[in-house]
Design an enzyme around this catalytic site. Structure first.
Site, short mmCIF file in Angstrom:
data_model
loop_
_atom_site.label_atom_id
_atom_site.label_comp_id
_atom_site.label_asym_id
_atom_site.label_seq_id
_atom_site.Cartn_x
_atom_site.Cartn_y
_atom_site.Cartn_z
CB CYS A 129 41.68 46.38 40.68
SG CYS A 129 41.94 46.05 42.43
CG HIS A 242 36.92 45.77 42.83
ND1 HIS A 242 36.79 44.57 43.49
CD2 HIS A 242 38.25 46.07 42.86
CE1 HIS A 242 37.99 44.16 43.89
NE2 HIS A 242 38.89 45.05 43.52
#
Ligand code: NAP
Ligand code: 12T
Length: 338
Positions: A129, A242
């Site tokens: 990710c 994130h």
């Protein structure tokens, strides 16, 4: 009705699997048959998808008739079952780290290296990710100015570690507010009201696996084994989204902040959010639920003419996992590879 495509989602009850279903529905992904798979624990669970009820089944070797299998049930499940799915004629898009660095397996972020899909031999790996959102933002800059060096520090959400980690963030936060003792179970230490500079296990070189995934995967996706990359990966008490502070050194000394902004403004899958005068910059709370990668805080390094700093944010369960996987499946269709 679609083109007779049969899609299987392995790990359909997980944090990523749930976003996989949401993304398939949002994208109106054409298919005739959908099979939802999990471990024995969740077999029998009912799930509604596009107004129709599906029963989750235990994942076994039976992938008969499946055209595309989207795997997000952990590396061991992928190692055991992905080759079985391929043997039965399926193309696997694998979200785990099981195959990412295999030489014969394409590791794909469609905005960066969609053409690598042509070389697939059944399995296509979805990158980590944190890697995905970084390379999506860096690739347009590399194309324009070349790239020599990247140093990244991450600020990662707990949902990357699954639904149990999300539950732990909530229950620990509640416990801390109630002045109760906290016992970490999923994260290595208390995550509520804390920052943990460890994601995944440590390697002998002092870097964690998460950091090495970012380093190795970035070089592979960009086809730049010579690119200098360093990473520090940190977990924060954020549910989803994130963030990354990225320092990049370009080959060229000629780029300006305005040049970088104008390139990123038009880059696929990127939203530029950068206006310090209005306090505009990306934040995870704003990125949740969105497919794009958000970039802001672009500044020139004060010492190096080819150095730039920026802040890159994305929903780790969407572009970081489910959306990138579904995007790969869409590319496979568009390229007539499925
Ligand atoms: P999660 O919320 O813990 O969900 C795990 C899923 O896998 C559940 O559906 C679970 O089914 C299923 N599962 C577990 N063991 C299984 C088994 N033996 N056989 C079949 N299914 C099994 O985790 P998640 O966050 O969705 O992540 C799943 C995996 O995706 C991770 O392990 C990781 O490899 C990968 N991932 C990749 C990225 C990325 O960077 N691209 C990000 C996050 C996750 P039950 O409901 O039956 O337990
Ligand atoms: N960041 O599959 O956040 O590379 O714990 C798995 C778990 C990446 C992966 C996590 C992650 C992966 C996490």
């Amino acid at each position: 009705m679609g083109r007779g495509l049969h899609v299987a989602v392995v790990g359909a009850t997980g944090a990523v699997g749930q976003q996989m279903l949401k993304t398939l529905a949002d994208r109106d992904f054409e298919m005739d048959t959908l099979t939802l798979l999990s471990s024995k624990r969740s077999a029998g669970t009912k799930v509604t998808f596009r107004g129709q009820e599906y029963t989750v089944q235990e994942a076994t070797e039976s992938f008969e008739g499946v055209n595309i299998a989207l795997f997000s049930a952990g590396g061991n499940v992928s190692k055991a079952l992905a080759p079985e799915a391929v043997k039965r004629g399926a193309i696997v898009v694998d979200n785990t780290s099981a195959f990412r660095m295999d030489e014969n397996i394409p590791l794909v972020v469609p905005e960066v290296n969609e053409k690598d899909l042509h070389d697939h031999q059944g399995i296509i790996a979805n990158p980590n990710c944190s890697t995905i959102q970084m390379v999506a933002a860096l690739e347009p800059l590399r194309q324009a100015y070349g790239m020599k060096k990247v140093i990244v520090s991450t600020y990662q959400a707990v949902s990357g570690a699954g639904h149990e980690a999300i539950d732990e963030l909530y229950s620990q936060s509640q416990a801390v507010l109630n002045k109760e003792d906290v016992t970490p179970e999923v994260m290595p230490y208390q995550i509520a009201f804390n920052a943990i500079p460890q994601i995944d296990k440590f390697q002998d070189n002092g870097y964690t696996f998460e950091e090495m995934k970012m380093i190795n995967e970035t070089k592979k996706i960009m086809h730049m084994p010579e690119l200098e990359v360093a990473a520090t990966c940190v977990r924060l008490p954020i549910e989803t989204g994130h963030s990354e502070s990225v320092y990049v050194e370009l080959e060229s000394n000629d780029a300006t902040v305005e040049d970088l902004k104008s390139i990123l403004k038009d880059a696929p899958g990127i939203t530029l959010q950068d206006d310090p005068s209005q306090q505009i910059y990306p934040m995870p709370a704003d990125a949740v639920g969105k497919n794009d990668v958000f970039v802001g805080r672009i500044r020139k390094d004060l010492d190096r003419p080819n150095g730039f700093h920026m802040w890159i944010v994305s929903d780790n369960l969407l572009k970081g996992a489910a959306w990138n996987s579904v995007q790969i499946a869409e590319s496979l269709k568009a390229l007539k590879l499925v």
